[in-house]
Design an enzyme around this catalytic site. Structure first.
Site, PDB file in Angstrom:
ATOM      1  CG  HIS A   1      -1.811   1.182   1.325  1.00  0.00           C
ATOM      2  ND1 HIS A   1      -3.090   1.107   0.933  1.00  0.00           N
ATOM      3  CD2 HIS A   1      -1.610   2.476   1.657  1.00  0.00           C
ATOM      4  CE1 HIS A   1      -3.536   2.176   1.101  1.00  0.00           C
ATOM      5  NE2 HIS A   1      -2.832   3.010   1.558  1.00  0.00           N
ATOM      6  CD  GLU A   2       1.548   3.634   3.458  1.00  0.00           C
ATOM      7  OE1 GLU A   2       2.136   4.933   3.002  1.00  0.00           O
ATOM      8  OE2 GLU A   2       0.402   3.608   3.956  1.00  0.00           O
TER       9      GLU A   2
ATOM     10  CG  HIS B   1       0.160   6.022  -1.051  1.00  0.00           C
ATOM     11  ND1 HIS B   1      -0.843   6.366  -1.873  1.00  0.00           N
ATOM     12  CD2 HIS B   1      -0.115   5.357   0.240  1.00  0.00           C
ATOM     13  CE1 HIS B   1      -2.075   5.855  -1.136  1.00  0.00           C
ATOM     14  NE2 HIS B   1      -1.509   5.415   0.165  1.00  0.00           N
TER      15      HIS B   1
END
Length: 228
Positions: free
Chosen positions: A32-33, A36
């Site tokens: 997820h990170e 980003h």
């Protein structure tokens, strides 16, 4: 059945669920990170890349409290990837794209887990049934439970982060559609809103909505794979 144990509330089932969840949570939060940071870097912001955050190394991403919440309750968070919108050519659009990358990465992971689950039912289950043994059944149940948790946790993480209010990714996506004065007006109260949301989550107020959306997405993934 191990799948039934996981659905229960006894100590043994809780321990089993936690052990199966650990690698999934590490992967899901890191993905997820990283997503980003990766999309932000592609759009011109080198901040995350310079800090070594465009990586699947969980040590770079994990927030201890968010990690524990994710393992125990299925809803959590990581250490947010810093993004500097000043590097973007189109800040509103690019911030939204960077924010959307996180939840999208978790939906992709959920689909991958679902495909692996389908392959397990299509090939491993028949193989075990032709030559059954206690150990092979146990391994199969562990694998199925692991893959099912992978689908559920990633979908829930995506839905949780798409809540369209600060500090969640959904608020950054909403930024595209709101006049700046309204958006930044809301952002001034981001910390207080975050505390309020965590309180609502603790009290279970948001559980029905998150569960409904998560279940709907899971059905949309499972349906074309014939897992319903």
């Amino acid at each position: 059945m191990l799948t039934n144990l996981i659905a229960g509330a006894d100590l043994e089932s809780t321990v089993i669920r936690i052990l199966l969840s650990l690698p999934i949570v590490l992967l899901s939060l890191s993905m997820h990170e990283m997503a980003h940071g990766y999309i932000a870097s592609k759009l011109g912001d080198p901040t995350a890349k310079n800090l070594g955050r465009v990586t699947l190394n969980p040590i770079k991403h994990l927030d201890p409290i968010g990690f524990i919440c994710m393992v125990l309750f299925g809803i959590g968070w990581a250490n947010p990837v810093p993004i500097n919108s000043r590097y973007f050519k189109k800040p509103r659009r690019d911030m939204a794209l960077s924010a959307a990358a996180g939840p999208i990465s978790n939906i992709i992971l959920a689909i991958i887990f679902a495909v692996l689950l389908k392959l397990t039912y299509s090939f491993l289950v028949p193989a075990v049934l032709t030559d059954p043994s206690e150990s092979s059944f146990l391994i199969l149940e562990i694998l199925i439970s692991f893959l099912l948790l992978g689908v559920r946790l990633n979908i829930t993480l995506a839905v949780f982060n798409l809540i369209p209010i600060p500090p969640f990714d959904g608020s950054r996506i909403l930024y595209v559609f709101l006049p700046p004065k309204y958006y930044f007006g809301v952002m001034k109260y981001e910390r207080y809103i975050a505390i309020g949301i965590m309180l609502l989550l603790f009290l279970g107020v948001l559980d029905p909505a998150i569960s409904f959306v998560s279940s709907t997405i899971m059905k949309l993934i499972f349906l074309p794979l014939g897992l319903l």
